[in-house]
Design an enzyme around this catalytic site. Structure first.
Site, short mmCIF file in Angstrom:
data_model
loop_
_atom_site.label_atom_id
_atom_site.label_comp_id
_atom_site.label_asym_id
_atom_site.label_seq_id
_atom_site.Cartn_x
_atom_site.Cartn_y
_atom_site.Cartn_z
N HIS A 1 -2.28 -3.12 -6.12
CA HIS A 1 -2.79 -2.74 -4.81
C HIS A 1 -4.32 -2.85 -4.77
O HIS A 1 -5.03 -1.98 -5.26
CB HIS A 1 -2.34 -1.30 -4.48
CG HIS A 1 -2.79 -0.82 -3.15
ND1 HIS A 1 -2.97 0.53 -2.86
CD2 HIS A 1 -3.11 -1.47 -2.00
CE1 HIS A 1 -3.36 0.66 -1.63
NE2 HIS A 1 -3.47 -0.54 -1.08
N ASN B 1 -2.97 6.27 -0.80
CA ASN B 1 -2.53 6.57 0.56
C ASN B 1 -1.83 7.91 0.69
O ASN B 1 -1.74 8.46 1.79
CB ASN B 1 -1.65 5.44 1.07
CG ASN B 1 -2.48 4.25 1.49
OD1 ASN B 1 -3.48 4.39 2.18
ND2 ASN B 1 -2.12 3.07 1.03
N GLU C 1 -5.22 -0.41 -7.71
CA GLU C 1 -4.22 0.61 -8.04
C GLU C 1 -3.01 -0.13 -8.64
O GLU C 1 -2.35 -0.90 -7.95
CB GLU C 1 -3.84 1.36 -6.76
CG GLU C 1 -3.16 2.67 -7.00
CD GLU C 1 -2.94 3.44 -5.69
OE1 GLU C 1 -2.84 4.67 -5.75
OE2 GLU C 1 -2.87 2.81 -4.61
N SER D 1 0.81 -1.21 0.00
CA SER D 1 0.00 0.00 0.00
C SER D 1 0.85 1.27 0.00
O SER D 1 0.31 2.36 -0.11
CB SER D 1 -0.93 0.00 1.22
OG SER D 1 -0.20 -0.19 2.41
#
Length: 304
Positions: free
Chosen positions: A139, A189, A151, A118
């Site tokens: 991801h 993130n 992702e 992540s």
């Protein structure tokens, strides 16, 4: 490309194994712990039952999905003939580097190596292999069977061909892939964690309580859950680790984990998985907001 290896029997690993198996990939699921794999299979069985009750699948599809999964504690045996390996181990750079260094040695030359990380650099992970053009980020979002986004992170050397293949595989799983470049936190993130960290700072500084902060974000910003509840769901240790990656990568103090978050992780209050975080999860569901220790009781007063 119908044989996929999934490494890791944690929350993300069992979700990824579930989805690949549901879409008729042959899944070799690997973990060092046989008991963790057994628990993971029980979780997949339970989640398939949910899909069954909702009418998304039938009994035959459930049985076929479970039959598509084989478990291994021997990684060398698992990767034989694999077209794709998806690593979903603990979000720890040293662990991931060791896994990829080993995978590069034991996997066939044509095998694509993907990480579900992540936040950790795909370029850095690829650097311990002799096939950096075949290393990529994949991801998934939690819970994997429900969330549509994947992702897809291109490392510095990831080839166009490999990226296109992973985009196509994601679509084959009925996910929506989004291609991003390899910078700290990627997109998800890099945007999400500062928001969670700021919510923790608001609690730490006494701006409002746990439920009040979450209610503002749910009702005012149309978020499905508040940032503190989401942090509990993700795991406070994971949030801290991602923030540390962002802080190290950018050198910007805005990414430094809030002292309250650091204290809670050090105390072992990691959210849903330990039964206590910003909320009490001891009965298996969110119960009541907890007032963490060391949070300031009111905004600091200033003398002018």
């Amino acid at each position: 490309m119908k044989k996929v290896v999934v490494i890791g029997a944690g929350t993300m690993g069992n979700g990824i194994a579930h989805v690949f198996a549901l879409y008729n990939y042959q899944v070799a699921w690997v973990d060092v712990s046989a008991s963790a794999l057994e628990r993971g299979l029980a979780t997949i069985d339970k989640n398939l039952d949910r899909q069954l009750k909702k009418g998304d699948i039938d009994e035959a599809k459930k049985a076929q999905t479970l039959a598509n999964i084989s478990t291994f504690t021997d990684i060398t045996a698992a990767v034989a003939g694999a077209a794709l390996v998806v690593e979903a181990a603990t979000e720890n750079i040293e662990i991931k580097l060791k896994i990829f260094e080993n995978l590069d040695k034991i996997c066939p030359a044509e095998t694509i190596l993907a990480s579900n990380t992540s936040s950790i650099s795909i370029t850095r992970i690829a650097g311990v292999t002799k096939r950096p053009e075949k290393v990529i980020g994949m991801h998934f979002m939690n819970p994997v069977p429900v969330m549509k986004l994947v992702e897809v992170i291109r490392g510095y050397a990831t080839s166009d061909e490999i990226c296109a293949q992973i985009m196509d595989i994601s679509k084959d799983l009925e996910k929506i892939p989004v291609e991003v470049n390899d910078y700290p936190g990627f997109v998800s993130n890099r945007v999400l964690m500062p928001m969670i960290n700021e919510a923790i700072h608001a609690l730490y500084e006494g701006v409002a309580g746990v439920s009040e902060i979450d209610t503002v974000m749910k009702l005012g910003m149309s978020h499905p859950m508040g940032p503190l509840q989401l942090a509990d769901f993700i795991g406070l240790d994971v949030c801290r680790s991602i923030l540390e990656v962002l802080f190290e990568g950018f050198g910007n103090p805005k990414y430094a984990p809030c002292p309250l978050l650091v204290n809670m992780v050090n105390a072992g209050h990691l959210g849903m998985k330990t039964g206590k975080g910003f909320y009490d999860w001891s009965n298996g569901t969110k119960n009541i907001a907890v007032a963490p220790r060391f949070a300031k009781k009111q905004l600091p007063t200033e003398t002018f």
